[in-house]
Design a protein around this motif. Sequence first.
Motif, PDB file in Angstrom:
ATOM      1  N   THR A  30      32.487 -56.266 -10.114  1.00 55.21           N
ATOM      2  CA  THR A  30      31.453 -56.776 -11.004  1.00 55.21           C
ATOM      3  C   THR A  30      31.239 -55.784 -12.137  1.00 55.21           C
ATOM      4  O   THR A  30      31.003 -54.606 -11.905  1.00 55.21           O
ATOM      5  CB  THR A  30      30.141 -56.981 -10.238  1.00 55.21           C
ATOM      6  OG1 THR A  30      30.380 -57.855  -9.163  1.00 55.21           O
ATOM      7  CG2 THR A  30      29.073 -57.565 -11.142  1.00 55.21           C
TER       8      THR A  30
ATOM      9  N   ARG B  38      24.666 -63.099 -13.736  1.00 60.03           N
ATOM     10  CA  ARG B  38      23.215 -62.934 -13.874  1.00 60.03           C
ATOM     11  C   ARG B  38      22.883 -61.888 -14.919  1.00 60.03           C
ATOM     12  O   ARG B  38      23.758 -61.143 -15.377  1.00 60.03           O
ATOM     13  CB  ARG B  38      22.524 -62.579 -12.559  1.00 60.03           C
ATOM     14  CG  ARG B  38      23.256 -61.797 -11.574  1.00 60.03           C
ATOM     15  CD  ARG B  38      22.492 -61.715 -10.276  1.00 60.03           C
ATOM     16  NE  ARG B  38      22.921 -62.705  -9.306  1.00 60.03           N
ATOM     17  CZ  ARG B  38      24.041 -62.618  -8.596  1.00 60.03           C
ATOM     18  NH1 ARG B  38      24.843 -61.590  -8.749  1.00 60.03           N
ATOM     19  NH2 ARG B  38      24.363 -63.551  -7.728  1.00 60.03           N
ATOM     20  N   GLN B  39      21.629 -61.888 -15.286  1.00 55.75           N
ATOM     21  CA  GLN B  39      21.149 -60.908 -16.264  1.00 55.75           C
ATOM     22  C   GLN B  39      19.965 -60.174 -15.679  1.00 55.75           C
ATOM     23  O   GLN B  39      19.150 -60.740 -14.965  1.00 55.75           O
ATOM     24  CB  GLN B  39      20.725 -61.600 -17.554  1.00 55.75           C
ATOM     25  CG  GLN B  39      21.911 -61.977 -18.397  1.00 55.75           C
ATOM     26  CD  GLN B  39      21.501 -62.541 -19.718  1.00 55.75           C
ATOM     27  OE1 GLN B  39      20.717 -63.464 -19.765  1.00 55.75           O
ATOM     28  NE2 GLN B  39      22.027 -61.991 -20.788  1.00 55.75           N
TER      29      GLN B  39
ATOM     30  N   THR C  63      30.716 -60.924 -24.966  1.00 55.48           N
ATOM     31  CA  THR C  63      29.805 -60.631 -23.866  1.00 55.48           C
ATOM     32  C   THR C  63      28.375 -60.414 -24.309  1.00 55.48           C
ATOM     33  O   THR C  63      27.464 -60.451 -23.491  1.00 55.48           O
ATOM     34  CB  THR C  63      30.267 -59.379 -23.102  1.00 55.48           C
ATOM     35  OG1 THR C  63      30.324 -58.306 -24.025  1.00 55.48           O
ATOM     36  CG2 THR C  63      31.612 -59.605 -22.475  1.00 55.48           C
TER      37      THR C  63
ATOM     38  N   ARG D 260      29.512 -64.680 -16.655  1.00 53.61           N
ATOM     39  CA  ARG D 260      28.274 -63.911 -16.539  1.00 53.61           C
ATOM     40  C   ARG D 260      27.448 -64.553 -15.448  1.00 53.61           C
ATOM     41  O   ARG D 260      26.970 -65.674 -15.579  1.00 53.61           O
ATOM     42  CB  ARG D 260      27.515 -63.913 -17.852  1.00 53.61           C
ATOM     43  CG  ARG D 260      26.214 -63.126 -17.733  1.00 53.61           C
ATOM     44  CD  ARG D 260      25.628 -62.803 -19.053  1.00 53.61           C
ATOM     45  NE  ARG D 260      25.255 -64.041 -19.723  1.00 53.61           N
ATOM     46  CZ  ARG D 260      25.120 -64.139 -21.032  1.00 53.61           C
ATOM     47  NH1 ARG D 260      25.333 -63.097 -21.808  1.00 53.61           N
ATOM     48  NH2 ARG D 260      24.781 -65.276 -21.571  1.00 53.61           N
TER      49      ARG D 260
ATOM     50  N   TRP E 155      29.033 -59.424 -14.777  1.00 52.45           N
ATOM     51  CA  TRP E 155      30.160 -60.342 -14.961  1.00 52.45           C
ATOM     52  C   TRP E 155      31.125 -60.160 -13.813  1.00 52.45           C
ATOM     53  O   TRP E 155      31.438 -59.041 -13.434  1.00 52.45           O
ATOM     54  CB  TRP E 155      30.906 -60.019 -16.264  1.00 52.45           C
ATOM     55  CG  TRP E 155      30.099 -60.209 -17.494  1.00 52.45           C
ATOM     56  CD1 TRP E 155      29.086 -59.410 -17.924  1.00 52.45           C
ATOM     57  CD2 TRP E 155      30.240 -61.240 -18.465  1.00 52.45           C
ATOM     58  NE1 TRP E 155      28.567 -59.887 -19.098  1.00 52.45           N
ATOM     59  CE2 TRP E 155      29.272 -61.012 -19.461  1.00 52.45           C
ATOM     60  CE3 TRP E 155      31.101 -62.331 -18.588  1.00 52.45           C
ATOM     61  CZ2 TRP E 155      29.121 -61.842 -20.557  1.00 52.45           C
ATOM     62  CZ3 TRP E 155      30.961 -63.155 -19.679  1.00 52.45           C
ATOM     63  CH2 TRP E 155      29.964 -62.914 -20.663  1.00 52.45           C
TER      64      TRP E 155
ATOM     65  N   SER F 155      23.930 -57.310 -18.159  1.00 47.84           N
ATOM     66  CA  SER F 155      24.457 -58.544 -17.602  1.00 47.84           C
ATOM     67  C   SER F 155      25.592 -58.220 -16.647  1.00 47.84           C
ATOM     68  O   SER F 155      26.332 -57.253 -16.845  1.00 47.84           O
ATOM     69  CB  SER F 155      24.930 -59.482 -18.707  1.00 47.84           C
ATOM     70  OG  SER F 155      25.694 -58.784 -19.643  1.00 47.84           O
TER      71      SER F 155
END
Lengths: 860, 582
Positions: free
Chosen positions: A320, A353-354, A302, A351, A333, A331
Motif C-alpha cells: 500500500t 481511502r483517504q 494521484t 485509491r 493506494w 491517500s
Amino acid sequence: MSSFTGLNRTRKTARSVAIVDRVSRWTITVGGIATILAVATVCLFLLWVVLPLLGGGSVDAATTTAKAPLGPVRAAAEDAYRDVAWTLHDDGEVVLFATADGEVFARERVYDPAEVRCVAAHDDVVQIGRNDGAVATLRIAVTADVLDASAAPPALTDLARGATRVVGQALYQRTPQGQLRRQQLQIDRKEPVQLSSEPVLHVDVAETSSGRVLVGVTADGMLHFKERSVTTNMLTLEETVTLTGASVQLRELVPDLGATLPDHVLLAGAGDNVYLLWNDGRLVRIDARDFEAPKVAELLDTVPDSGQVTAVSFLIGKSTLLIGDDSGTVSAWFRIKPDGADTIDGSHLVRARQFRDTSASPVVSIDPSQRSRLFACGHRDGHISVFHGTSARLVAATTLAKGETLELVRLCPKEDGLLGLGAAGVHRWDLHPGHPEMTLATAFLPVWYEGYAEPVHAWQSTSGSDDFEPKFGLWPLVFGTLKATFYCLLFGVPLALLAAIYTSEFLPPRRKARIKPLIELMASLPSVVLGFLAALVFAPIVEEYLMALLTMTLTVPLVFLLGAQLWQRIPANWRPIADRWRLFATLLAVPLGLWLGQLIGPLFESMFFDGDIKHWLAVSTRDPDTGGEGASAFGGWFFVLLPLAGVLSALGITFFDHTALGRRLPQSGLARFGIGAAVSLVFAVLVGSALTGLGWDLRGNLVGTFDQRNSLVVGFVMGFAVIPIIYTIAEDALSAVPEHLRAASLGAGATQWQTAVRIILPTALSGVFSAIMIGLGRAVGETMIVLMAAGNTALLDMNVFNGFRTLSANIATELPEAVRDSTHYRTLYLAALCLFVMTFALNTLAEVVRQRFRKRAFQL
Amino acid sequence: MSTLPARPVETAPKPTLRRLSNPHHSNRARGEPMLWLCGGSLAVCLLMVIGLLVLVFWQGIGTFWPHPVVQVRLADGSVRMGEVSRQNSFQPSTEQLAELTPEVRAQAETRLVDGWSSRRQFRTGNFDLTNHHYYWVPDYLVAEESNPEWAVLIERQTWGRFYGFPAELRIDGKAVATEPSAVMQRLQTELEPVLTRFHRIEAIRKVEIGGLAEREEDARLAARAAELRYGKDSPRHRAAVAEFEKVAADTSDQGARFDDEIRELQRENARYAVLLKTADGAEKELPLDAIVRIYAPNQLGFAGRVGVYLDRWREFLFDSPRNTNQEGGVWPAIFGTVLMTLIMSILVVPFGVLAALYMREYAKAGLVISAVRIAVNNLAGVPSIVFGVFGLGFFCYIIGGSIDSLFYPERLPTPTFGKGALIWASLTLALLTLPVVIVATEEALSAVPSSMREGSYACGASKWQTIQRIVLPRALPGIMTGMILAMARGAGEVAPLMLVGVVKSANELPLDGAAPFLHPSRSFMHLGFHIYDLGFQSQNSEAAKPTVYTTTLLLIAVITVLNVFAIWLRSRLRRRFVAAQF
C-alpha cells in the motif's frame, strides 16, 4: 395500646426469635441481591472487555529532550526500549543520545556528504546513492545485550535498579530484575552495489521471497534493476548467490515522461512493480515482473488539481502506497485485480481511502509501523496524527508548540511512542494505540482490505504468512448464525407447532401425560450427543441418500394426506373409536412415507437431475466453465414449487368452495384431492419451465454444490434441540386457554378442528409466538451441534448444501487460543456480546408477549 | 281471538329444513387432512426421539459384545480375518469390476443381483502391520469362508487390536509351547504374573516416582517463595535452597532405586513373548506385557462371551483411557463429570434459593422485581457459550490471576488458578444453571398457598419462622426438582467447559489421597468433551465410533435418570399441592 377487649395482655416476642428473624432477613436480602447482581455482572463484564476495542488510542504529553537546533536530519529512530535514539544528519554523522536527558554519547560518520547524492531511509536501513553510481546500504542499529556481573565496568557497581548511566560509548541500565543491560550503536555496512557511473538520484529496495531487488534511477535518466537472489541447495545446504541486473532508458520506456525525471522512485514489496512519482502527482506504474523487459502498466494522477506530493511511503509489506500532499491529506493506494482490467498485468492501482485530520498544512513525513498497519503522519505546522491503514481510524493526534515546524516523525518499534524532530529539538510522546484495527464499522460493514477488488465481509483471524492482516468482520459469523437458525426453524417450527396443537387438542389426557414427557426428554439430550450423531451418523447418510431424503419430505406429508382421505371414509359410527387410533395410524404412515420416498427418489433423480443430484448441484447453467451447458434448472424449480403449489391449491380449493366454481367441483374428498394434486403438478411444471425459460436457476443462491457438512444436516439435528422447547411452551399455552371457551365452541356445534383453529389458536397466539421466539433464542446460541456438523467455514451464501461458521462455534474454537486482551480476544468477546444481546432481546420479547397472553387468558 | 282462517294444507309453507352441511362440508369442518398433518408431526417427533434413543442404546450396548472371528479368502488369494462390524448392500462401479481378472469378474457378475451386492466391513485390527483398522469385503469376492478354531483376538496396550493365531510361547527366546491349544493354556498361567509386574511398574511410575517429583517441586517452590518474600541470598532463602538441594539429592537417590526396580521388573517381563501369525501368514512377536486381554472368540460359549462382555464394561467404567483415549475406560471422565456437577450443585442451590426467597418473600412486589424476574428468566435462554466466555475472562483470568499473584507468586509464570480449573468450571456452570434453580424455587414458593403463611403469622410466628417451618418444607420438593434439572443441564453442557477447564486427558484426578484431597485448581475430564474429542479430534473417527456410542449411552443414561427423577418429583409435588389446596 389496649386491645378492644379491654384486656391488656402483653405478648413479647422472644429476643432470640427476633434476632434470628432479623439476621435471616439481612442474609436473604443481601444474598439475594448479591446473587442477582452476580448474574447481571455477566453482561457488564462482557461490555467491560469489549469497550477498549471501541475506545481510541491516546498520546501522552510531550517530553522535549534536546533543545539545541539539530539542523537538517535525514533519518532518526528510537530503540525498542526507548532509552536511546539516533539521528542521521546531513553531514553524514549518526548521533546517539540518551532520551532521558539528551546526553550524546556516541557519534559516527557514515558517509562523506560530498560523495553522496541521495539518502533513502526505511526503518533502520539507509540506502545511500553516491555520485559515482554506486548504492551503499547501511543498517543503523542500537544493540542491547545483558552483561554478566563479572564483565560489567567497575564504575557501575553502585548503579541502582532502574537507573541508567553512560560509560564510554554505551548506555548502561540496571533493569528492575537487577541485570545490567548495555546499549550501543552498531552500524552494519553492506557491500555497495554499482548501478552505473552516473550519480544515483533515487534508490529503493525490496526484500522478496527469493532475494533482494534494488531499483535506482541515475542522473542520465536510466532505470536500473539489480537482483541478488540466494538459492539453497537442499542436499548440501550450500547457498548460491546470483546477481542479475538490467537497465533501461526511462525516456524510451515512458514516452510522455515530461521534462523532469521523477521525484520519487518506489519499489513494491514483491519487487514486481516500480512506481515513478512526480511532485505534481503524476504516477507511472511499471510492470517489472520481468525486469529485462519492463513495461508501463498505468499512468495516473494521484493528487487532485494543482496539489503537490510532499511525502511518500509504503505501509508494512510494501503493497500500500501512502501519498501525502500539501493540503494535509494522505491517500492510500494499492493494486487490485478487478474483473476485466485493461492493463497489461490485469491489475489497477486504486485509491482505497483517504486520511485527513484537522491540519491543512502539508504532510512532511509519513512513518509506517514495523509491526502493523499503523502509520504516523506529520504536518509542517507541527500536527502529528496516527492512523490505522485499514480501519482508517484516527488513533491519536498531537501538536507541537505553536509556531514550531516539524521535520520528521517516527513511530517507535513497539508502537508505544512517537518521536518528532522539530525546529526546536527532539520531542517524544508516549503512545497508546489501543486496538486501532477495530471499529464497529470494521466489525459489521464491508472493509476494503489490501489487494481485494472491493470491500468485503471477511473473518480470518489467523494465517501462515507474515504480512497477513487479520480480518475481524463479524458479519459472516452473524450470517452463519442466522442461516443455521433459519434452516433449523424451517424444519422445527411447523413440526413442533402442529404436534403441540395435536397434543393439546386431540390427545386423550392420559395419552398426553405419557407422550409429553417423552418429547420433553428430547430437550435434555446433551447437544454434544446431537452433534456427534449429526456429523458421524446423519451426514454420511444424507450424503449417500440425498435424493431419497429430499423426496421423503414430499412423500411423508403426501402419505398423511392420503391417509386422511381414507380415514374420512370410515363410517360415522366408527369414528369415535377411529379417532383414538389416529395417532397410531400416523405412526404407521411415517415409515410408509419414508419407504415411498426411498422408492421414487431415484426415479425423480433420473427424471429431473440427470441421474445424479450432487452432480446436478455442482454444475450451474450460469457457470462460465461449462458454457451454460449444464443440466437444466427445471428439476430444482419443480422440486421447490411442488409443495408450494400443493399448499396453494389446498388453500384455493378451500377458498373457492362456496363460490359457483366450487359447487361445480365434484364433492367427494378423494376426487378433490386428486384435482388438487393435478393442479399442483401442472402449476409446478408450468411455472418451473417458465422460470427455467427465463434463465433463472436455483443453483448459485438457494442451492449449490453439495458439502458433507451442510445446513440441511445441521437444520435437521438442531431441530432435535429446538422442537421440544417450542413444543412444550406452545402446548402449555394452548392448554392454558380456559376450558369454558372450548366448551362453548363445541357446544355451539363447531367441530374439534374448528374450535382448535378459530378459538384456541387465536387466543393462545401470543403464547405460541413466545414459544417460537424462545426456540429461536436456543437455535441462535447452539454451539456443539454446529461446531461438529457445520464445517465451520465462514461463507456468505444461502446454499442449503454447504456449511457455515456461527458466532458460537467460532468462539469455542478460537477463544482458547486467543492471547488475553489482544484485539482477537476482545473481538471474540464482542461476538459473545452479540450473542448475548440477540438472545436476551428475543427472550425479553417472548417473555413480555407471554405475560400479556397470561393476563389475557386470566381475563377470559 | 277468533279462530284462524283455515288454510288449505297443501298451501302451507313447507318448513325449510336447510341442511346445515352436506357430508363433504362436514368433512371439511372436521379438517381430517390437517388433523393428520398435526398427528403426523407428533408422530415424526416421537419417532425421532425414540429412533435416536434406540440407535444410541443399540449401538452403545453392543459395542463390547465379542463376535466370532471370520476368515475369508478372497478371489485374488488374499486373506482377511476379523470381526464383522457392519453389513450393507452396494452397487459396485464398473471400474471396480474392471479391475478384476476376467474369470473372477465373470464369477462376480453371476453373483450380482441387478448390479447389487452385499458387503461386510471386517474389523481386522493389526494396524501396525497393515495401516488399516477396517476392510470392506464385497460378497462376490469371497472364495472361501471359515471360523478358524484357534483365531485369537488380542487387545493390546498400543496399536489397538490384533487378530491372528498363536504360534509359539517363548520364554527367554525359547519356544515352550508350539501348539495353539498348548500356547493358550500356558498363556493362562504365564500372563498373570507378567501383568502383575506390569501394573506394579505403572504404580511405581505414577505413585512413587510421581510423589518424589512432587516433593522436589514443593521444595523448589518453597525456595522460590523464600526468595520472593525475603529477597535473594537472605538467610531464609539460603536455608530453603539448602533444603531444596537436600531434598533433590534425596529424591534422585530414591528415584534411582525406583528406576532400578522398574528395570528389574521390565527385564523379567521381557523374557516372555508370544509369537503370533496373522491370517495372511505374517509373523509378529508380541511381548506378554503388551497384552490387555486375549481370548479365542470362536471357542467361547455363551457364558464365555458374557464374561468377556462384562469384563469389557468393567474396564470401560473403571479404568483410565489408553491409546490416545480410543481404548480403555472412561473412569476419569465419569469422575470429572460427577464431581463437577456435584460442586456446581453445592454452589448453585444455596444462592438460587436465597435469590428466590428474596424475590418472593422479602422484596416488595413491583416493577423492579418483575423486571428482575424477566431478566433472570431470560438468562436461562442466554447461550451457554456466553457463560463460558464470561467464566474464562472473569473467573480464570481475573479472579484466578489475582489468586495466583497473591498466594502462588513462586509458581508464576506457570498459572495455578489462572487457567481452566475444576472450580472455575463448576462456578461457570453454577452461574449458567442459577436461573433454572431460581425459577423452580420461585414457582415452588408461590405454590405454597398464602393461607398457610397467614395462618402461621396469625399464630404469632415471625417471618423467618414461617419461612423455615411452613414455606420451605412445602417448597422443598420443588427446590429439589430445580436442583436436579440444573444438574441434568450442567452434566450435559460441553461448550462452556471447553473454555474453562476441560482437557483431553488429565493425568491426575481432581480428588485423590494426597492432601488437601480436593484439588480445585486441576483440570479435569468430562464425558461430553470425551465424545467431542473422540469423534472429532482423533485421527481415526471410524475406529473410535463404537467407543463414542458407549460414552454417549453413558452420558444419556446419567442425564435421563436425573431428568426422569425430576419429572417424577414434579408430578408428585403437583399432586400433593392439588390436595393441599383449600
